[in-house]
Design an enzyme around this catalytic site. Structure first.
Site, PDB file in Angstrom:
ATOM      1  N   GLY A 145       0.849  -1.201   0.000  1.00  0.00           N
ATOM      2  CA  GLY A 145       0.000   0.000   0.000  1.00  0.00           C
ATOM      3  C   GLY A 145       0.880   1.246   0.000  1.00  0.00           C
ATOM      4  O   GLY A 145       0.456   2.315   0.440  1.00  0.00           O
ATOM      5  N   GLY A 194      -0.173   4.701  -1.209  1.00  0.00           N
ATOM      6  CA  GLY A 194      -1.114   5.489  -0.405  1.00  0.00           C
ATOM      7  C   GLY A 194      -0.379   6.475   0.494  1.00  0.00           C
ATOM      8  O   GLY A 194       0.849   6.426   0.620  1.00  0.00           O
ATOM      9  N   ARG A 226     -11.210   6.407   5.847  1.00  0.00           N
ATOM     10  CA  ARG A 226     -12.567   6.932   6.050  1.00  0.00           C
ATOM     11  C   ARG A 226     -12.677   8.363   5.516  1.00  0.00           C
ATOM     12  O   ARG A 226     -11.682   9.103   5.480  1.00  0.00           O
ATOM     13  CB  ARG A 226     -12.996   6.833   7.507  1.00  0.00           C
ATOM     14  N   ASN A 257     -12.495  -3.327   3.596  1.00  0.00           N
ATOM     15  CA  ASN A 257     -11.059  -3.499   3.809  1.00  0.00           C
ATOM     16  C   ASN A 257     -10.693  -4.927   4.193  1.00  0.00           C
ATOM     17  O   ASN A 257      -9.559  -5.357   3.988  1.00  0.00           O
ATOM     18  CB  ASN A 257     -10.547  -2.496   4.851  1.00  0.00           C
ATOM     19  N   VAL A 269      -2.143  -1.872   9.445  1.00  0.00           N
ATOM     20  CA  VAL A 269      -2.453  -0.466   9.705  1.00  0.00           C
ATOM     21  C   VAL A 269      -3.877  -0.150   9.229  1.00  0.00           C
ATOM     22  O   VAL A 269      -4.593   0.649   9.846  1.00  0.00           O
ATOM     23  CB  VAL A 269      -1.420   0.453   8.999  1.00  0.00           C
ATOM     24  N   ARG A 297      -0.843  10.267  21.286  1.00  0.00           N
ATOM     25  CA  ARG A 297      -1.616  11.522  21.288  1.00  0.00           C
ATOM     26  C   ARG A 297      -1.889  11.982  22.717  1.00  0.00           C
ATOM     27  O   ARG A 297      -1.694  13.149  23.062  1.00  0.00           O
ATOM     28  CB  ARG A 297      -2.932  11.328  20.506  1.00  0.00           C
ATOM     29  N   HIS A 348      -9.103   0.903  18.860  1.00  0.00           N
ATOM     30  CA  HIS A 348      -8.593   2.133  18.236  1.00  0.00           C
ATOM     31  C   HIS A 348      -9.839   2.825  17.678  1.00  0.00           C
ATOM     32  O   HIS A 348     -10.176   2.686  16.505  1.00  0.00           O
ATOM     33  CB  HIS A 348      -7.583   1.788  17.130  1.00  0.00           C
TER      34      HIS A 348
END
Ligand code: NAI
Ligand code: OAA
Length: 334
Positions: free
Chosen positions: A8, A11, A85, A98, A121, A154, A178
Site C-alpha cells: 500500500g 497510499g 474513512r 477493507n 495499519v 496523542r 482504536h
C-alpha cells in the site's frame, strides 16, 4: 540484512511510513509494494526516495513492485492498503470492504514470506488484525496492528503540554479499540516517574477532554487536510525499529489476547505487549474495576464486528468455490 515491505506504499500512510522506515539504520532492503496499475507511481516514489538517500548518506536497497515475488524474504511486512474513512464516517464503516483487501494480502504474505512479522495499519485496525491473523495462519505473536499506540502517543502529548514537560517524561497507555470505546489507563500514567494520581493537579486535570480529543484526533485531521499521515507514519516506524532492534519495549498495539487482561480475551485489541525480533507478546495485567468495565465494552464491540466480518469472508470464499468449482489462488479469502 533486514528487509521490510510496505504493502500500500502508493497510499498516503504507506508512502510516509516507508520514508520514516528508510531512515532506520538496520533496514537494508525496503520494498514499496502496491497493486497492479500503480507501477509507475511506485517507481516515481522510489526515485524520489533515492534522491533523499543521497542527501542523507543512506544506503538502502530499494524496490518498487507489484510482483508478489518481491515480498519474499521480508522480516516485517506492513499492510496499509485499503480505503481510508471520509469525513463523517466511523473507522468501523470500512470493515467489510477493507477485510477483503487485508485477507488477500495476508494470504499472499503467508505464501511468499512465511517467516515475516505482519503489522496491520488498515482500518478498523483491531478487526483487520484478526483478519490478518486468520488468513495468514501465522502464530499470534507474528501478527499485530498499530492499535492504540497512536492514541497513546496523542494522549502523551496532551499531558506533556498541560504540565509543560518534555514528552519523554510522560508514560501513559490507552488500551481497547482504536476508536470510540478506547480506555485510558490513568492508573498506568506517570510524569517524571511519579504516578499522575499522586500529583495535586490530578483532580483538576481535564481528563475527559483529553480522552475526547484523542478519540476525535483522526477525524479532526481528516476533516481539515484529508488524511492522517505523519503521526501514523512515525508510529509505524517506531514499532519497526523496536522489532528490528530487538528492543523489548512495551507498547500498546492490537494483538490477540487469550486472557491477559483481567482474564478477558479471545480477541485482537489494543493491549500492552512486549515487542522484539520474535514479534509481540501481550503482558498480563490487572486493571481497576472502572477500567475493566470500559475494556469489556470495547472487547464486546470489536469481537462482535470481527466475528461478522470473518463469517462474511468465509461465506464469500465458499460462494467463489461453488461458482468456479475451482478456487483460484487470487480469489482465496480463507
Ligand atoms: N491504524 C491507524 O492508526 C491508521 C490507519 N489508517 C488506515 O490506513 C489505510 C490507508 O490510509 P491512506 O494511506 O490514508 O489511504 P490512501 O487512499 O492514501 O491509500 C490507500 C492505499 O490502499 C490501496 N488500496 C485501496 N483499495 C485497494 C484494494 N481494493 N486493493 C488493493 N489495494 C488497495 C491503494 O492503492 C493505496 O495504496 C486506511 O484504511 C486508513 O483508515 C490510516 C492512518 C492511521
Ligand atoms: O482516523 C483515521 O481514520 C485514521 C486513524 O486511524 C488515525 O489517525 O487514528
Amino acid at each position: 540484512m533486514t528487509k521490510v515491505c510496505i504493502i500500500g506504499a502508493s497510499g498516503k500512510v504507506g508512502q510516509f511510513a516507508a520514508y520514516a522506515i528508510s531512515k532506520i539504520p538496520f533496514v537494508s532492503r525496503l520494498v514499496l509494494f502496491g497493486r497492479e496499475g500503480n507501477e509507475n507511481f511506485l517507481e516515481g516514489i522510489k526515485l524520489d526516495f533515492i534522491d533523499s538517500f543521497s542527501a542523507l548518506g543512506r544506503d538502502v536497497k530499494l524496490s518498487a513492485s507489484t510482483n508478489p515475488g518481491d515480498i519474499e524474504g521480508s522480516d516485517v511486512v506492513i499492510i496499509t492498503s485499503g480505503i481510508p474513512r471520509s469525513p463523517g464516517q466511523d473507522r468501523l464503516d470500512l470493515a467489510k470492504q477493507n477485510a477483503r483487501v487485508v485477507a488477500y494480502y495476508s494470504r499472499l504474505i503467508a505464501e511468499y514470506a512465511p517467516n515475516a512479522i505482519i503489522m496491520v495499519v488498515s482500518n478498523p485496525v483491531d478487526v483487520m488484525t484478526a483478519v490478518a491473523l486468520e488468513c495468514s495462519g501465522f502464530a499470534p505473536s507474528r501478527v499485530f496492528g498499530l492499535g492504540t499506540h497512536l492514541d497513546s502517543m496523542r494522549l502523551k502529548s496532551y499531558i506533556a503540554n498541560h504540565f509543560s514537560v518534555h514528552v519523554s517524561e510522560v508514560h501513559t497507555r490507552i488500551i481497547g479499540e482504536h476508536g470510540e470505546t478506547m480506555v485510558p489507563l490513568w492508573s498506568a500514567t506517570t510524569i517524571g516517574g511519579i504516578q499522575i494520581q499522586n500529583l495535586p493537579e490530578f483532580s483538576s486535570l481535564p481528563k475527559d477532554d483529553f480522552v475526547e480529543c484523542v478519540k476525535v484526533a483522526g477525524s479532526e485531521i481528516i476533516n481539515k487536510c484529508g488524511a492522517t499521515i505523519y503521526g501514523p507514519g512515525e508510529a509505524i516506524a517506531t514499532i519497526v525499529r523496536t522489532i528490528l532492534g530487538n528492543e523489548d519495549r512495551i507498547l500498546s498495539v492490537s494483538a490477540y489476547i487469550r486472557s491477559e487482561v483481567n482474564d478477558i480475551g479471545d480477541v485482537c485489541i489494543g493491549v500492552p505487549v512486549r515487542i522484539n525480533r520474535k514479534g509481540v507478546f501481550p503482558v498480563p495485567i490487572r486493571i481497576n474495576e472502572e477500567e475493566v468495565l470500559g475494556f469489556q465494552r470495547s472487547v464486546d464491540r470489536i469481537r462482535s464486528i470481527t466475528s461478522e466480518v470473518l463469517s462474511d469472508l468465509k461465506s464469500e470464499s465458499a460462494e467463489l468455490d461453488k461458482k468456479n468449482n475451482v478456487v483460484h489462488k487470487n480469489d482465496l479469502l480463507f
